[in-house]
Design a protein around this motif. Sequence first.
Motif, short mmCIF file in Angstrom:
data_model
loop_
_atom_site.label_atom_id
_atom_site.label_comp_id
_atom_site.label_asym_id
_atom_site.label_seq_id
_atom_site.Cartn_x
_atom_site.Cartn_y
_atom_site.Cartn_z
N TRP A 11 -1.05 -9.48 -0.77
CA TRP A 11 -1.11 -7.59 -0.44
C TRP A 11 -1.37 -7.38 -1.81
O TRP A 11 -1.75 -6.41 -2.05
CB TRP A 11 0.18 -7.15 0.20
CG TRP A 11 0.99 -7.78 1.24
CD1 TRP A 11 1.57 -7.75 2.22
CD2 TRP A 11 -0.29 -7.29 2.19
NE1 TRP A 11 1.80 -8.23 3.30
CE2 TRP A 11 0.60 -6.99 3.37
CE3 TRP A 11 -1.59 -6.26 2.49
CZ2 TRP A 11 0.40 -6.97 4.44
CZ3 TRP A 11 -2.11 -6.03 4.03
CH2 TRP A 11 -0.96 -6.10 5.37
N PHE A 99 -6.90 0.45 4.29
CA PHE A 99 -5.47 0.55 3.78
C PHE A 99 -5.62 -0.13 2.40
O PHE A 99 -6.57 -0.91 1.99
CB PHE A 99 -4.84 -0.72 3.84
CG PHE A 99 -4.75 -0.75 5.27
CD1 PHE A 99 -3.35 -0.10 6.08
CD2 PHE A 99 -5.34 -1.41 6.88
CE1 PHE A 99 -3.61 -0.22 7.73
CE2 PHE A 99 -5.33 -1.67 7.99
CZ PHE A 99 -4.28 -0.68 8.68
N LEU A 101 -5.46 -1.60 -0.91
CA LEU A 101 -4.43 -2.49 -1.69
C LEU A 101 -3.82 -3.06 -3.11
O LEU A 101 -2.73 -3.45 -3.23
CB LEU A 101 -4.86 -3.81 -1.02
CG LEU A 101 -4.93 -4.69 0.09
CD1 LEU A 101 -5.98 -5.61 0.73
CD2 LEU A 101 -3.83 -4.66 1.01
N ARG A 102 -4.38 -2.44 -3.55
CA ARG A 102 -4.49 -2.30 -5.37
C ARG A 102 -5.44 -1.75 -5.91
O ARG A 102 -6.95 -1.50 -6.01
CB ARG A 102 -4.87 -3.79 -5.73
CG ARG A 102 -5.94 -4.35 -5.96
CD ARG A 102 -5.83 -5.35 -6.61
NE ARG A 102 -7.29 -6.25 -6.61
CZ ARG A 102 -7.80 -7.45 -7.05
NH1 ARG A 102 -6.62 -7.96 -7.71
NH2 ARG A 102 -8.91 -7.72 -6.88
N THR A 104 -6.98 2.25 -8.09
CA THR A 104 -7.02 3.70 -7.88
C THR A 104 -8.77 3.84 -7.59
O THR A 104 -9.51 3.35 -8.27
CB THR A 104 -6.12 4.81 -8.60
OG1 THR A 104 -7.28 4.34 -9.75
CG2 THR A 104 -5.50 4.18 -8.60
N ALA A 123 -2.25 1.58 -4.05
CA ALA A 123 -1.94 -0.35 -3.08
C ALA A 123 -0.73 0.88 -1.90
O ALA A 123 -0.12 2.25 -2.52
CB ALA A 123 -0.94 -0.50 -3.84
N GLY A 124 -0.75 0.80 -0.81
CA GLY A 124 -0.20 1.76 0.36
C GLY A 124 -1.21 2.60 1.22
O GLY A 124 -0.34 3.47 2.58
N SER A 125 -2.12 2.96 1.03
CA SER A 125 -2.20 4.15 1.26
C SER A 125 -3.74 4.00 2.78
O SER A 125 -3.59 2.53 2.55
CB SER A 125 -3.55 4.95 0.44
OG SER A 125 -4.96 4.06 0.33
N VAL A 126 -3.22 5.35 3.39
CA VAL A 126 -3.73 4.44 4.57
C VAL A 126 -4.55 5.68 5.04
O VAL A 126 -4.44 6.48 5.17
CB VAL A 126 -2.30 4.39 5.72
CG1 VAL A 126 -3.32 4.06 7.75
CG2 VAL A 126 -1.51 3.14 5.81
#
Length: 185
Positions: A11, A99, A101-102, A104, A123-126
């Motif tokens: 991840w 998705f 992961l790292r 911006t 990181a974490g955006s869907v």
Amino acid sequence: LSFIQPPQVAWASGALADGPLLRKSTRIQDLTDVFADENARQQLAGEQVVYDVEMLDTSPAEGELYTGVTHLYPGRVGCEYFMTRGHFHARREQGEVYFGLRGTGLLLLQTEQGNARLEKVFAGSVHIIPGFTAHRLINTGEEVLSALAVWPGIAGHDYAALARGFRIRVFEENNRVQAKEVQNG
Ligand code: PAN
Ligand code: ZN
């Protein structure tokens, strides 16, 4: 019974492992006419990698899904941030999920009618990419932007439809991220 070892995605880095992998690097020399400042592109080292895609080598049959990670490096062509070529799916109705992961950046989405919008990637955006919607990743940060994607094996890629560019371009100006609407696209 034994337990099957599945492929893995780290991840933190987006690295895929333990599965049959396909890899493709896209370099400055592959991106003719993609950036606004074509002269600036020609001044850069052609071999420099702009993005790498790693994907699981799975079936392209109807109903199957592809899984891949894009690593988009930080950099600019002139003032314009490094970005993927971007595409519609050849099968226009087919969607995709990204998705973050790292890093911006931004996901540029554009409909067939030419309506464009930008979503923040982190990181974490869907990101739900609907059918009939072209998509391009843009790295506005100083580290690698990595995003995991899942899309239908039958989707295919249509790069030609956006050969004249998207309606929005993203530049660094005065140390700030500036999105501009442009005429072409
Ligand atoms: C992604 C993209 C990947 C590279 O796997 O193919 O980010 O971008 P380009 O294909 O635009 O060069 C995807 O959207 N697959 O459908
Ligand atoms: Zn796609």
